[in-house]
Every structure is written in structure tokens, then in C-alpha cells.
Design a protein around this motif. Sequence first.
Motif, PDB file in Angstrom:
ATOM      1  N   ARG A   1       0.830  -1.208   0.000  1.00 22.72           N
ATOM      2  CA  ARG A   1       0.000   0.000   0.000  1.00 22.72           C
ATOM      3  C   ARG A   1       0.867   1.261   0.000  1.00 22.72           C
ATOM      4  O   ARG A   1       0.623   2.192  -0.789  1.00 22.72           O
ATOM      5  N   ALA A   2       1.880   1.308   0.854  1.00 20.36           N
ATOM      6  CA  ALA A   2       2.708   2.515   0.997  1.00 20.36           C
ATOM      7  C   ALA A   2       3.572   2.779  -0.234  1.00 20.36           C
ATOM      8  O   ALA A   2       3.768   3.932  -0.627  1.00 20.36           O
ATOM      9  N   GLU A   3       4.073   1.708  -0.861  1.00 23.75           N
ATOM     10  CA  GLU A   3       5.055   1.868  -1.934  1.00 23.75           C
ATOM     11  C   GLU A   3       4.467   1.768  -3.346  1.00 23.75           C
ATOM     12  O   GLU A   3       5.027   2.350  -4.277  1.00 23.75           O
ATOM     13  N   GLN A   4       3.385   1.019  -3.501  1.00 25.10           N
ATOM     14  CA  GLN A   4       2.903   0.723  -4.846  1.00 25.10           C
ATOM     15  C   GLN A   4       1.590   1.406  -5.221  1.00 25.10           C
ATOM     16  O   GLN A   4       1.335   1.637  -6.409  1.00 25.10           O
ATOM     17  N   LEU A   5       0.765   1.736  -4.237  1.00 20.62           N
ATOM     18  CA  LEU A   5      -0.534   2.311  -4.560  1.00 20.62           C
ATOM     19  C   LEU A   5      -0.403   3.657  -5.259  1.00 20.62           C
ATOM     20  O   LEU A   5      -1.052   3.897  -6.290  1.00 20.62           O
ATOM     21  N   GLY A   6       0.426   4.543  -4.722  1.00 19.44           N
ATOM     22  CA  GLY A   6       0.593   5.866  -5.326  1.00 19.44           C
ATOM     23  C   GLY A   6       1.058   5.786  -6.771  1.00 19.44           C
ATOM     24  O   GLY A   6       0.444   6.383  -7.673  1.00 19.44           O
ATOM     25  N   PRO A   7       2.157   5.049  -7.047  1.00 20.60           N
ATOM     26  CA  PRO A   7       2.597   4.902  -8.437  1.00 20.60           C
ATOM     27  C   PRO A   7       1.543   4.267  -9.332  1.00 20.60           C
ATOM     28  O   PRO A   7       1.419   4.631 -10.501  1.00 20.60           O
ATOM     29  N   ALA A   8       0.768   3.319  -8.777  1.00 24.54           N
ATOM     30  CA  ALA A   8      -0.280   2.692  -9.582  1.00 24.54           C
ATOM     31  C   ALA A   8      -1.345   3.708  -9.969  1.00 24.54           C
ATOM     32  O   ALA A   8      -1.773   3.773 -11.132  1.00 24.54           O
ATOM     33  N   LEU A   9      -1.781   4.506  -9.020  1.00 24.46           N
ATOM     34  CA  LEU A   9      -2.793   5.516  -9.319  1.00 24.46           C
ATOM     35  C   LEU A   9      -2.285   6.509 -10.359  1.00 24.46           C
ATOM     36  O   LEU A   9      -3.039   6.959 -11.223  1.00 24.46           O
ATOM     37  N   ALA A  10      -1.005   6.831 -10.276  1.00 28.37           N
ATOM     38  CA  ALA A  10      -0.425   7.785 -11.224  1.00 28.37           C
ATOM     39  C   ALA A  10      -0.431   7.251 -12.653  1.00 28.37           C
ATOM     40  O   ALA A  10      -0.439   8.032 -13.617  1.00 28.37           O
ATOM     41  N   LEU A  11      -0.442   5.926 -12.803  1.00 33.27           N
ATOM     42  CA  LEU A  11      -0.460   5.321 -14.130  1.00 33.27           C
ATOM     43  C   LEU A  11      -1.862   5.285 -14.741  1.00 33.27           C
ATOM     44  O   LEU A  11      -2.024   4.894 -15.899  1.00 33.27           O
ATOM     45  N   ARG A  12      -2.877   5.675 -13.971  1.00 31.48           N
ATOM     46  CA  ARG A  12      -4.263   5.728 -14.428  1.00 31.48           C
ATOM     47  C   ARG A  12      -4.691   4.404 -15.077  1.00 31.48           C
ATOM     48  O   ARG A  12      -5.145   4.352 -16.231  1.00 31.48           O
ATOM     49  N   PRO A  13      -4.587   3.301 -14.340  1.00 34.96           N
ATOM     50  CA  PRO A  13      -4.886   1.994 -14.940  1.00 34.96           C
ATOM     51  C   PRO A  13      -6.374   1.775 -15.177  1.00 34.96           C
ATOM     52  O   PRO A  13      -7.226   2.332 -14.481  1.00 34.96           O
TER      53      PRO A  13
END
Length: 272
Positions: free
Chosen positions: A65-77
Motif C-alpha cells: 500500500r505505501a510503496e505501490q498504490l501511489g505509483p499505480a494511481l499515477a499510471l491511471r490503470p
Amino acid sequence: MTAAEAHGLRYVALGDSQTEGLGDGDDIAGHRGWADRLAEHLARHDPELRYANLAVRGRLASQVRAEQLGPALALRPDLVTVVAGVNDLLRPRFDADQVAGHLEAMFAALTAQGARVATLTFPDITRVIPIARPLGSRVTALNDRIRHAARSHGVILAETGHHPVVTDPRMWSPDRLHASPLGHQRIAAAMAHALALPGSDDTWSHPLLPPAAPLRTGRRAAVAELRWAAAYLGPWVGRRLRGRSSGDGCTPKRPHLLAVQAPPEAPRGQGE
């Protein structure tokens, strides 16, 4: 035509070593894994698909959650798979509500942004690692909470936990902690089926043929368990005692959305 249809589906995978692909390849040639296999299935029907895999081995649900959620949201999947929690199960202090809370927070954030999210339930690891019998109730508790969180947020759930085939020894690598290539193939097929992708079906849940050899018993079984413990459990415990993780110094293998080359053969539940 939607934006996804015009520019290709964007698929992002979040998780730990299983999603990274350990057990399906190696650190030299590279790991394939179930998420890569699912991406290949998607690419057969969407040549413009782009795929990112943010998973890192050894990560707890809180770290995902801390490391991957932010980058995932930024990729607009458009599509996201979230699979985490097994590393938490193996820790001395395990709180099913806390782990599920991190998963649910990811489900909420991703679905709120409009992504289609999928996850899965976990098999009874005591059928794979007999000495882990005390952890059986933990698996049950976590699976119950995953189901509840998935229902609450409209997350697609692949019920891989209760099919006998998932504890067939051939589905697991020698360390019994990671899926074998066949296991990764079955997980990908289960996800494809849950997502109702073209060409998917329930054959992933069928028993492997021929049937597995009978389990060892008595002295032979004890010797085999001791050898496994020395080769795999000992190093794992040693890392825990030193406060280290197999993922220390590791970064996501595919942090950016990239095109996927689909292999010619269609994935099938029975194996390769």
C-alpha cells in the motif's frame, strides 16, 4: 469508443513475490509469473495493451500500500490486480483485520479512480507445508476478510483458495512458498476466468493428470521435511532474525506501462 479502447488497456499489477513471478524463471533470465501471463492473455485480444508490474518480493500488505498504490494511481490503470498478505501470514504477529484494512484501502482508492480491480483468495498452506499447521486459521481468517472487502468495493474475486488442485505439489516450486511455472499458469488462468476474458474457462480448477504420487509417510517424510527446512525455512528465519527481507534492495521489474508481446498459444487451465 472509450479512452481505453482508443489507446489500449492499461493493466497494473500490485503485490509481492508471487506477482513479481518468483518460481517462474530466475533472477538471471528474468521472472515471468502469473501477472505477466495474464498480460499476455489480455494482449491477444488487445494489441495496444500496456502493462506495468510494481510488485516486489518480501513486501507486507502495508508496504504494498505505501510503496505501490501511489505509483499505480499515477499510471491511471483500467485494470489492476492486487494480491498481498501471505508475507503477513508468516509473521509472528499477524492481525487479519489490519492486513485486510490495507487491502481494502487499496481497493477503495483504485475503484474510486475508475479502475477495474481483481484479487484472489489463498490456499491452505498447511497442505503444502505440514509444519505450518498453526497458520491454517490465519489463512481462513484472511480469506474471509478479503471476500468481504471485495464485495464492499465491487472487486472481482478469483476463488483459488478452496480448489484441491492448488495444493498439488506440482503447483509449487521446491521452496513451497512460490508457485511453480505450472502454478503461475493456473493462477493466470483463474484470474482470466474471474475477469470473464475471451478464451478463458474453469479448466484451471481441474485436477492435474496423472494424479500426484502419494505423499511420503513415516521416516521418509520426516527426512524430507528436515531437508526442506534446512534448505528453505532456515534461511527465511535467519533473515527475519536479522530484520532483513528477500526484497531488500529490490525494485519493481516493470515500473512503467509497456507494450506486451502476446505469444501465439492461448493459455489453458490444464498446463503447458
